[in-house]
Motif scaffolding. Structure first.
Motif, PDB file in Angstrom:
ATOM      1  N   GLY A  42       1.657  -0.185  -3.420  1.00  0.00           N
ATOM      2  CA  GLY A  42       0.976  -0.900  -1.859  1.00  0.00           C
ATOM      3  C   GLY A  42       1.153   0.265  -0.988  1.00  0.00           C
ATOM      4  N   PRO A  43       0.145   0.654   0.016  1.00  0.00           N
ATOM      5  CA  PRO A  43       0.690   1.513   0.748  1.00  0.00           C
ATOM      6  C   PRO A  43       1.778   1.779   1.382  1.00  0.00           C
ATOM      7  CG  PRO A  43      -1.988   0.363   1.242  1.00  0.00           C
ATOM      8  CD  PRO A  43      -0.504  -0.938   0.272  1.00  0.00           C
ATOM      9  N   VAL A  44       2.240   2.627   1.783  1.00  0.00           N
ATOM     10  CA  VAL A  44       3.437   2.731   2.578  1.00  0.00           C
ATOM     11  C   VAL A  44       3.164   3.099   4.054  1.00  0.00           C
ATOM     12  CG1 VAL A  44       5.336   4.879   2.625  1.00  0.00           C
ATOM     13  CG2 VAL A  44       4.650   3.774   0.609  1.00  0.00           C
ATOM     14  N   THR A  79      -1.549  -5.436  11.532  1.00  0.00           N
ATOM     15  CA  THR A  79      -2.620  -5.795  10.254  1.00  0.00           C
ATOM     16  C   THR A  79      -3.888  -4.664  10.361  1.00  0.00           C
ATOM     17  OG1 THR A  79      -1.325  -8.022  10.331  1.00  0.00           O
ATOM     18  CG2 THR A  79      -4.031  -7.825   9.516  1.00  0.00           C
ATOM     19  N   GLU A  80      -4.165  -5.140  11.684  1.00  0.00           N
ATOM     20  CA  GLU A  80      -5.696  -4.676  12.111  1.00  0.00           C
ATOM     21  C   GLU A  80      -5.310  -2.801  11.710  1.00  0.00           C
ATOM     22  OE1 GLU A  80      -7.146  -7.378  15.087  1.00  0.00           O
ATOM     23  OE2 GLU A  80      -6.822  -5.017  16.432  1.00  0.00           O
ATOM     24  N   ALA A  81      -4.719  -2.390  11.993  1.00  0.00           N
ATOM     25  CA  ALA A  81      -4.490  -0.511  11.258  1.00  0.00           C
ATOM     26  C   ALA A  81      -4.236  -0.206   9.608  1.00  0.00           C
ATOM     27  CB  ALA A  81      -3.216   0.119  12.123  1.00  0.00           C
ATOM     28  N   LEU A  82      -3.882  -1.365   9.768  1.00  0.00           N
ATOM     29  CA  LEU A  82      -3.591  -1.609   8.141  1.00  0.00           C
ATOM     30  C   LEU A  82      -5.002  -1.506   7.455  1.00  0.00           C
ATOM     31  CD1 LEU A  82      -0.103  -2.717   7.672  1.00  0.00           C
ATOM     32  CD2 LEU A  82      -0.990  -0.473   6.909  1.00  0.00           C
ATOM     33  N   VAL A  83      -5.709  -2.517   8.005  1.00  0.00           N
ATOM     34  CA  VAL A  83      -7.194  -2.808   7.238  1.00  0.00           C
ATOM     35  C   VAL A  83      -7.825  -1.720   7.776  1.00  0.00           C
ATOM     36  CG1 VAL A  83      -8.846  -3.846   7.461  1.00  0.00           C
ATOM     37  CG2 VAL A  83      -7.020  -5.334   7.012  1.00  0.00           C
ATOM     38  N   ALA A  84      -7.846  -0.760   8.847  1.00  0.00           N
ATOM     39  CA  ALA A  84      -8.552   0.129   9.627  1.00  0.00           C
ATOM     40  C   ALA A  84      -8.571   1.424   7.750  1.00  0.00           C
ATOM     41  CB  ALA A  84      -8.735   0.387  10.587  1.00  0.00           C
ATOM     42  N   ALA A  85      -7.303   1.558   7.891  1.00  0.00           N
ATOM     43  CA  ALA A  85      -6.596   2.731   7.861  1.00  0.00           C
ATOM     44  C   ALA A  85      -7.341   2.543   5.520  1.00  0.00           C
ATOM     45  CB  ALA A  85      -5.171   2.936   7.425  1.00  0.00           C
ATOM     46  N   ARG A  86      -7.605   1.092   5.389  1.00  0.00           N
ATOM     47  CA  ARG A  86      -8.019   1.278   3.533  1.00  0.00           C
ATOM     48  C   ARG A  86      -8.974   2.258   3.586  1.00  0.00           C
ATOM     49  NH1 ARG A  86      -7.561  -5.203   3.625  1.00  0.00           N
ATOM     50  NH2 ARG A  86      -5.754  -5.042   3.638  1.00  0.00           N
ATOM     51  N   PRO A  87      -9.866   2.967   3.993  1.00  0.00           N
ATOM     52  CA  PRO A  87     -10.768   3.662   3.189  1.00  0.00           C
ATOM     53  C   PRO A  87     -10.590   5.397   3.474  1.00  0.00           C
ATOM     54  CG  PRO A  87     -12.160   2.929   4.802  1.00  0.00           C
ATOM     55  CD  PRO A  87     -10.339   1.919   5.315  1.00  0.00           C
ATOM     56  N   ARG A 104      -7.365   8.213   2.018  1.00  0.00           N
ATOM     57  CA  ARG A 104      -5.915   8.490   1.452  1.00  0.00           C
ATOM     58  C   ARG A 104      -4.433   8.495   2.578  1.00  0.00           C
ATOM     59  NH1 ARG A 104      -7.339  13.277  -2.100  1.00  0.00           N
ATOM     60  NH2 ARG A 104      -4.764  13.279  -1.989  1.00  0.00           N
ATOM     61  N   ARG A 105      -5.018   8.934   3.694  1.00  0.00           N
ATOM     62  CA  ARG A 105      -4.033   9.390   4.766  1.00  0.00           C
ATOM     63  C   ARG A 105      -4.336   9.071   6.353  1.00  0.00           C
ATOM     64  NH1 ARG A 105      -1.418  13.931   5.632  1.00  0.00           N
ATOM     65  NH2 ARG A 105       0.866  13.478   5.423  1.00  0.00           N
ATOM     66  N   ALA A 106      -3.781   8.221   6.878  1.00  0.00           N
ATOM     67  CA  ALA A 106      -4.403   7.812   8.661  1.00  0.00           C
ATOM     68  C   ALA A 106      -2.664   8.087   8.941  1.00  0.00           C
ATOM     69  CB  ALA A 106      -5.054   6.514   8.494  1.00  0.00           C
ATOM     70  N   VAL A 107      -3.346   7.847  10.411  1.00  0.00           N
ATOM     71  CA  VAL A 107      -2.580   8.177  11.620  1.00  0.00           C
ATOM     72  C   VAL A 107      -2.722   7.111  12.940  1.00  0.00           C
ATOM     73  CG1 VAL A 107      -1.182  10.290  10.956  1.00  0.00           C
ATOM     74  CG2 VAL A 107      -3.145  10.121  12.847  1.00  0.00           C
ATOM     75  N   VAL A 108      -1.795   6.752  13.521  1.00  0.00           N
ATOM     76  CA  VAL A 108      -2.345   6.029  14.816  1.00  0.00           C
ATOM     77  C   VAL A 108      -1.362   6.884  16.116  1.00  0.00           C
ATOM     78  CG1 VAL A 108      -2.099   3.975  15.874  1.00  0.00           C
ATOM     79  CG2 VAL A 108      -2.150   3.847  13.342  1.00  0.00           C
ATOM     80  N   ALA A 145       2.186   5.892  14.087  1.00  0.00           N
ATOM     81  CA  ALA A 145       2.697   5.311  12.682  1.00  0.00           C
ATOM     82  C   ALA A 145       1.755   6.442  11.423  1.00  0.00           C
ATOM     83  CB  ALA A 145       1.306   3.770  12.022  1.00  0.00           C
ATOM     84  N   LEU A 146       1.858   6.325  10.119  1.00  0.00           N
ATOM     85  CA  LEU A 146       1.347   7.342   9.612  1.00  0.00           C
ATOM     86  C   LEU A 146       1.021   6.431   8.423  1.00  0.00           C
ATOM     87  CD1 LEU A 146       0.926   9.580   7.870  1.00  0.00           C
ATOM     88  CD2 LEU A 146       3.281  10.552   7.823  1.00  0.00           C
ATOM     89  N   ILE A 147      -0.064   6.092   7.845  1.00  0.00           N
ATOM     90  CA  ILE A 147      -0.344   5.353   6.683  1.00  0.00           C
ATOM     91  C   ILE A 147      -0.769   5.948   5.724  1.00  0.00           C
ATOM     92  CG2 ILE A 147      -1.808   3.292   5.850  1.00  0.00           C
ATOM     93  CD1 ILE A 147      -2.263   2.746   9.431  1.00  0.00           C
ATOM     94  N   VAL A 148      -0.064   5.566   4.200  1.00  0.00           N
ATOM     95  CA  VAL A 148      -0.486   6.251   3.228  1.00  0.00           C
ATOM     96  C   VAL A 148      -1.109   5.326   1.823  1.00  0.00           C
ATOM     97  CG1 VAL A 148      -0.354   8.528   1.428  1.00  0.00           C
ATOM     98  CG2 VAL A 148       1.020   8.519   3.711  1.00  0.00           C
ATOM     99  N   ALA A 149      -2.349   4.999   1.218  1.00  0.00           N
ATOM    100  CA  ALA A 149      -2.964   3.948   0.621  1.00  0.00           C
ATOM    101  C   ALA A 149      -2.156   4.448  -0.621  1.00  0.00           C
ATOM    102  CB  ALA A 149      -4.742   4.393   0.574  1.00  0.00           C
ATOM    103  N   ASP A 150      -1.772   5.455  -1.128  1.00  0.00           N
ATOM    104  CA  ASP A 150      -1.269   5.334  -2.481  1.00  0.00           C
ATOM    105  C   ASP A 150      -0.187   6.222  -2.604  1.00  0.00           C
ATOM    106  OD1 ASP A 150      -0.907   5.708  -5.358  1.00  0.00           O
ATOM    107  OD2 ASP A 150      -2.472   6.429  -5.569  1.00  0.00           O
ATOM    108  N   PRO A 151       1.065   5.289  -3.165  1.00  0.00           N
ATOM    109  CA  PRO A 151       2.437   5.875  -2.690  1.00  0.00           C
ATOM    110  C   PRO A 151       2.385   6.989  -3.462  1.00  0.00           C
ATOM    111  CG  PRO A 151       2.515   3.262  -3.618  1.00  0.00           C
ATOM    112  CD  PRO A 151       1.103   3.493  -3.370  1.00  0.00           C
ATOM    113  N   ALA A 152       1.174   6.730  -4.446  1.00  0.00           N
ATOM    114  CA  ALA A 152       1.096   8.574  -6.010  1.00  0.00           C
ATOM    115  C   ALA A 152       1.475   9.447  -4.970  1.00  0.00           C
ATOM    116  CB  ALA A 152       0.254   7.683  -7.077  1.00  0.00           C
ATOM    117  N   GLU A 153       0.110   9.415  -3.991  1.00  0.00           N
ATOM    118  CA  GLU A 153       0.154  10.324  -3.116  1.00  0.00           C
ATOM    119  C   GLU A 153       1.418  11.197  -2.821  1.00  0.00           C
ATOM    120  OE1 GLU A 153      -3.499  11.249  -2.798  1.00  0.00           O
ATOM    121  OE2 GLU A 153      -4.226  11.134  -4.782  1.00  0.00           O
TER     122      GLU A 153
END
Length: 225
Positions: A108-110, A126-134, A136-140, A150-158
């Motif tokens: 899952g996302p990291v 939860t809202e931030a993680l939902v907002a980040a889904r579209p 590849r990488r997102a930041v708060v 927060a740094l959010i990466v949708a695919d850990p393989a990335e």
């Protein structure tokens, strides 16, 4: 307050929280708090951050990265995993240990999350993680507008590719991350300075931080966030 559940098809995230040695933590509060009180505050803020992350229905696993046994014990008592930080000194130590720990999770996302977010709620995360889904990488971006909560990466393989340090928000964005625009005051309020701690006391911290603030006589906070 309960967290908003994600869609049932969502893969839950692995949250990483890095915490340094307690004897080196929060030195910018040294003008107001001695080492013992800073230690108590750091552990309390971590406990509240862990509780909020654990309350998010979008989170499946939490790992605390630290060289400090007291921090590790707090993590384990909250049901989180402990990943030992055995990195050497150097300006990139934090990013190096985050990269190492990111490879130990699931599919899952990291999320690289700050551990000093005493007003964080499960709903915000939860809202931030939902907002980040579209993306590849997102930041708060933090409340100062320069740091990264927060740094959010949708695919850990990335690969997590963390850029924490001075002006990390700009560096994360320059490396391809999208800045999320949600109204998440607790998620954005990391505590490093006395002014930050005043802001957290005003917003309303979690119970562990509130108790420490009462004990040290900082303020008499009430939970508002």
């Amino acid at each position: 307050m309960t967290a908003a559940p994600p869609p049932p098809t969502a893969v839950r995230a692995h949250v990483l929280i890095a915490v340094k040695d307690l004897d080196r933590a929060k030195t910018r509060l040294a003008s107001r708090l001695d080492a013992e009180r800073r230690t108590a505050l750091v552990l309390a803020m971590l406990r509240d951050t862990l509780a909020a992350a654990g309350a998010s229905e979008a989170v499946g696993e939490i790992t605390v990265i630290t060289p400090d046994r007291a921090v590790a014990a707090a993590a384990e008592s909250a049901g989180a995993h402990w990943f030992p930080d055995r990195g050497g000194p150097g300006p990139d130590r934090l990013n190096a240990v985050l990269r190492s720990a990111a490879g130990a999770g699931g599919r899952g996302p990291v999320v690289a999350l700050q551990g000093d977010l005493p007003c964080l709620t499960g709903r915000e995360l939860t809202e931030a993680l939902v907002a980040a889904r579209p993306y590849r990488r997102a930041v708060v971006i933090d409340h100062h507008g320069t740091g990264t909560s927060a740094l959010i990466v949708a695919d850990p393989a990335e690969g997590l590719a963390p850029q924490f340090g001075p002006d990390s928000a700009r560096r994360h964005i320059d490396s391809g991350a999208t800045a999320l625009a949600g109204h998440w005051p607790g998620l954005r309020l990391d505590v490093d300075t006395p002014d930050d701690l005043d802001a957290a006391a005003e917003l309303g911290p979690g119970p562990a931080t509130a108790e420490v603030l009462r004990t040290i006589g900082w303020r008499d906070p009430s939970r508002q966030c």
